[in-house]
Scaffold this active site. Sequence first.
Site, PDB file in Angstrom:
ATOM      1  N   GLU A  53     -97.913 -97.949 -22.937  1.00 52.01           N
ATOM      2  CA  GLU A  53     -98.389 -97.913 -21.292  1.00 52.01           C
ATOM      3  C   GLU A  53     -99.813 -98.038 -21.276  1.00 52.01           C
ATOM      4  OE1 GLU A  53     -95.427 -94.473 -21.033  1.00 52.01           O
ATOM      5  OE2 GLU A  53     -94.814 -95.479 -19.473  1.00 52.01           O
ATOM      6  N   GLY A  61     -96.240 -93.745 -24.024  1.00 52.52           N
ATOM      7  CA  GLY A  61     -97.235 -93.733 -23.355  1.00 52.52           C
ATOM      8  C   GLY A  61     -98.544 -94.645 -23.854  1.00 52.52           C
ATOM      9  N   GLU A  78     -88.807 -93.509 -25.300  1.00 51.22           N
ATOM     10  CA  GLU A  78     -88.800 -92.391 -24.272  1.00 51.22           C
ATOM     11  C   GLU A  78     -87.265 -92.050 -23.988  1.00 51.22           C
ATOM     12  OE1 GLU A  78     -90.658 -94.713 -23.560  1.00 51.22           O
ATOM     13  OE2 GLU A  78     -92.556 -93.532 -22.700  1.00 51.22           O
ATOM     14  N   ALA A  92     -97.220 -90.249 -25.801  1.00 53.64           N
ATOM     15  CA  ALA A  92     -97.710 -89.103 -25.160  1.00 53.64           C
ATOM     16  C   ALA A  92     -97.285 -87.890 -25.964  1.00 53.64           C
ATOM     17  CB  ALA A  92     -96.812 -88.583 -23.537  1.00 53.64           C
TER      18      ALA A  92
END
Length: 257
Positions: free
Chosen positions: A111, A108, A131, A65
């Site tokens: 993911e 992300g 993260e 992200a």
Amino acid sequence: MAYETIKAEPRGRVGLITLNRPKAMNALSQLMMREICQAAADFDGDAKIGAIVLTGSEKAFAAGADVKEMEKLGYSEAYLADLWRGWDRLTEVRKPLIAAVSGYALGGGCEVAAMCDIVIAAENAKFGQPEITLGILPGMGGTQRLARSIGKAKTMDLVLTGRLMDAAEAESCGLVSRVVPTADLLEDALKIGEKIADFSLPAVMSAKESVLQAFETPLDAGLKYERRLFHATFATDDQSEGMAAFVQKRSPQFKNR
Ligand code: CO8
């Protein structure tokens, strides 16, 4: 449709979505999330398309992200916007999604790959959930989808240490289904997409739907679900054609593809 952060184009019967923020290692901004989901939904609704490939650059599928976009967020903003819930649209796509991963698939990025149905990795691919190094935890399914697909031990290892794993390890733990030479990645992913697009679309979509049920239901309910979908294929022209072609030793000409 013109996009700012991705490219979307049909390649034969495969919808190709290419993440395109090279200067930011394809970091997933909220705009990019919306654009990916929109392009995938458009291909999903396009009768000429039978499968969708999602890819990045050779250096990065997506490095997570967009940290710069998130850095200044407060709790209220993140909560009220239900940050990253928009990805649910990608998981609602009914046609097969193939992630073709080269380079970094972190946070992300990892993911999003795990949201896809098939993950093909280039030899240079690196997966991870870093993260924890930023003082947060995965927020797009990393603790949930990964735990279900690669198991608790490996998920805990990745999520708690933030370490990266290479393509061979990702294949051995089941996140990735095939590892291919980096130069062949896109071509191989498109070939897989074309192969799938050649089959009966109702059979393909039912098969995807049935496999995904395994993540939602207990075994006996899942088996029943599969049986009912299996029975339903006998109402399609493509089942008649597929079986007749087998018996007559010829290639099937599926109507719904
Ligand atoms: N966000 C924003 N920018 C990024 C990101 C990112 N995730 N990753 C890389 N970039 C940018 C860099 O800042 C740099 O920009 P600039 O040139 O302006 O400084 C550019 O991309 C190139 O990156 P590097 O210079 O760092 O390139 P390297 O080859 O040296 O390193 C790495 C590549 C290893 C990928 C490194 O960039 C890196 O570690 N990136 C961050 C990886 C990361 O921590 N990802 C997890 C992000 S958090 C996340 O995904 C959480 C999702 C769920 C949130 C839920 C919230 C509710």
